[in-house]
Design a protein around this motif. Structure first.
Motif, short mmCIF file in Angstrom:
data_model
loop_
_atom_site.label_atom_id
_atom_site.label_comp_id
_atom_site.label_asym_id
_atom_site.label_seq_id
_atom_site.Cartn_x
_atom_site.Cartn_y
_atom_site.Cartn_z
N GLU A 190 -5.74 7.06 -1.06
CA GLU A 190 -5.69 5.84 -0.24
C GLU A 190 -6.33 4.67 -1.00
O GLU A 190 -5.83 3.56 -0.98
CB GLU A 190 -6.39 6.05 1.10
N HIS A 237 -8.17 8.86 5.52
CA HIS A 237 -8.31 7.50 5.03
C HIS A 237 -9.80 7.13 5.04
O HIS A 237 -10.53 7.64 5.88
CB HIS A 237 -7.56 6.52 5.94
N HIS A 267 1.46 4.46 -2.97
CA HIS A 267 1.49 5.94 -2.90
C HIS A 267 2.63 6.50 -3.74
O HIS A 267 2.47 7.49 -4.43
CB HIS A 267 1.67 6.40 -1.44
N HIS A 311 0.84 -1.20 0.00
CA HIS A 311 0.00 0.00 0.00
C HIS A 311 0.88 1.26 0.00
O HIS A 311 0.65 2.19 -0.78
CB HIS A 311 -0.93 -0.03 1.21
N GLU A 312 1.90 1.27 0.86
CA GLU A 312 2.81 2.43 0.91
C GLU A 312 3.52 2.63 -0.42
O GLU A 312 3.69 3.75 -0.89
CB GLU A 312 3.87 2.24 2.02
#
Ligand SMILES: [Zn+2]
Length: 424
Positions: free
Chosen positions: A352, A397, A278, A274-275
């Motif tokens: 997100e 989020h 970004h 997920h990071e």
């Protein structure tokens, strides 16, 4: 005009308190059934515990807000500002020194007012719910170090900006902006080496097999991270997180040791994916560009509004120093900024979602991320039932229940997966 500004301020405060209020009411009343990922992780007892934690946080937040509002009213509308402005002018007539004194002393007052709240939150509230792991000694050391780092940055940024204002009276807004960009980019490079090690200890991952898996994932996502590290966040708090930072070649993955205690390897990798999302989707770059454009606009607007004694007039004052006017302007900016919050939160939630989709593409499904997030919510006693309006305004989020439902139904996007592979 003064009355108009006061009314605007009171309206913003009223909206903020009303949102807090509906959020607290909502949390107590609504109990929607939880998705599958929550079963066995979060039970009724756990929810009560989260409620108590949220309520304790609401209470201290409320007192803190009231103190902030009263001080603002007293300072800007209660006659304290012109008195303070005169006081500083009495100390020095030097333009830069006057400005530094003006803001430096105010920042010091703000720090002192914040100390009891910080002590209460760390050693009473967080302690009571088992999050605090910080000793009083460490708290003091942190305070001193941040005071030191803050002072150096303040002297550099504010001192430099004030010097530029004097040096180029007709075009300072452009110079100040350029100077701040240069310093912030420089800090982005240097902070991992200069500032962060002052507070945290970074070490290679304790689980060696995890590092191989992390590097495989990075490669699959098309990233080339120099370092994969863990940080001793557990010295301060039981809360957990992960991040991926850096510009250019200095990229690094940092996992909180608390995160590694709480999640299994698959869940950790999903959080990391997920990071990476970004970064891969350009969110970090977009964020940087957005904030720089906003800074440019603010500098230009400040330049226009600071010509003449316009702002002093708005507050019914005959004279206000340059620093005093900048302060008033900053306050106005934060007031207007409140109305921008929902848009910026919406934008962030969109990012997100995209990062979640990226994680699904990377690890093949949303199950691991969902179960990881549920565990984190359990460990952090997160509020699972925010009021939709409150979440729309403030949440960066998506609310967890909605996010987990979405993740559980998530599918790999074939196009994006192939695009990522082709891009490497
Ligand atoms: Zn994210």
């Amino acid at each position: 005009m003064k009355l108009l500004l006061l009314s605007l301020y009171l309206v913003v405060i009223a909206i903020r308190f009303a949102l807090d209020w509906v959020n607290i009411k909502h949390r107590k009343k609504v109990r929607q059934p939880l998705p599958d990922a929550f079963v066995g992780q979060i039970d009724e007892e756990q929810l009560k515990h989260s409620d108590a934690y949220a309520l304790a946080g609401d209470r201290v937040g409320f007192v803190e807000d009231i103190v902030g509002v009263l001080l603002t009213l007293l300072f800007l509308f209660g006659g304290l500002l012109p008195w303070y402005d005169h006081l500083i002018a009495g100390f020095s007539t030097h333009f830069i020194l006057q400005g530094l004194l003006f803001f430096g002393l105010l920042a010091l007052v703000q720090l002192v007012v914040g100390i009891p709240f910080s002590l209460y939150k760390n050693f009473i509230l967080e302690e009571h719910f088992g999050f605090n792991r910080m000793s009083f000694k460490l708290w003091c050391a942190d305070l001193l170090k941040s005071l030191l780092v803050g002072s150096v940055l303040f002297l550099l940024l504010a001192g430099g900006a004030l010097w530029l204002v004097q040096w180029a009276p007709q075009s300072w807004w452009l110079w100040v902006w350029g100077f701040w960009i240069a310093v912030s980019l420089f800090l982005l490079y240097l902070s991992p080496y200069l500032i962060e090690p002052l507070f945290f200890k970074f070490t290679p991952l304790a689980k060696a097999e995890l590092e191989t898996e992390v590097r495989d994932l990075l490669e699959k996502a098309g990233a080339h991270a120099g370092k994969v590290l863990q940080v001793d966040a557990s010295r301060r708090s039981g809360h957990s997180n992960a991040y991926f930072t850096g510009i250019g070649k200095v990229k690094r993955v940092v996992l909180f040791d608390t995160l590694m205690e709480q999640l299994n390897n698959k869940e950790l990798l999903a959080v990391l994916a997920h990071e990476l999302g970004h970064w891969r989707r350009g969110h970090l770059r977009q964020q940087l560009i957005k904030s720089q454009l906003l800074a440019l606009f603010s500098c230009w607007l400040a330049f226009i509004l600071l010509q003449g004694e316009l702002l002093a007039g708005w507050f019914g004052l005959e004279h206000l120093s340059f620093a005093g006017q900048v302060l008033v302007l900053g306050w106005l900016g934060s007031l207007v900024g409140f109305f921008w919050t929902p848009l910026s939160s919406w934008w962030s939630r969109r990012h997100e979602r995209q990062a979640d989709q990226f994680a699904i593409n990377m690890v093949g499904s949303g199950q691991e991320l969902a179960s990881g997030l549920v565990k984190l919510a359990r460990e952090n006693l997160s509020n699972l039932f925010p009021h939709p309006l409150y979440a729309a305004v403030y949440y960066s989020h998506p609310p967890l229940v909605e996010r987990v439902l979405w993740l559980e139904q998530g599918q790999v996007e074939v196009d994006i997966a192939t695009e990522v592979v082709a891009d490497q």
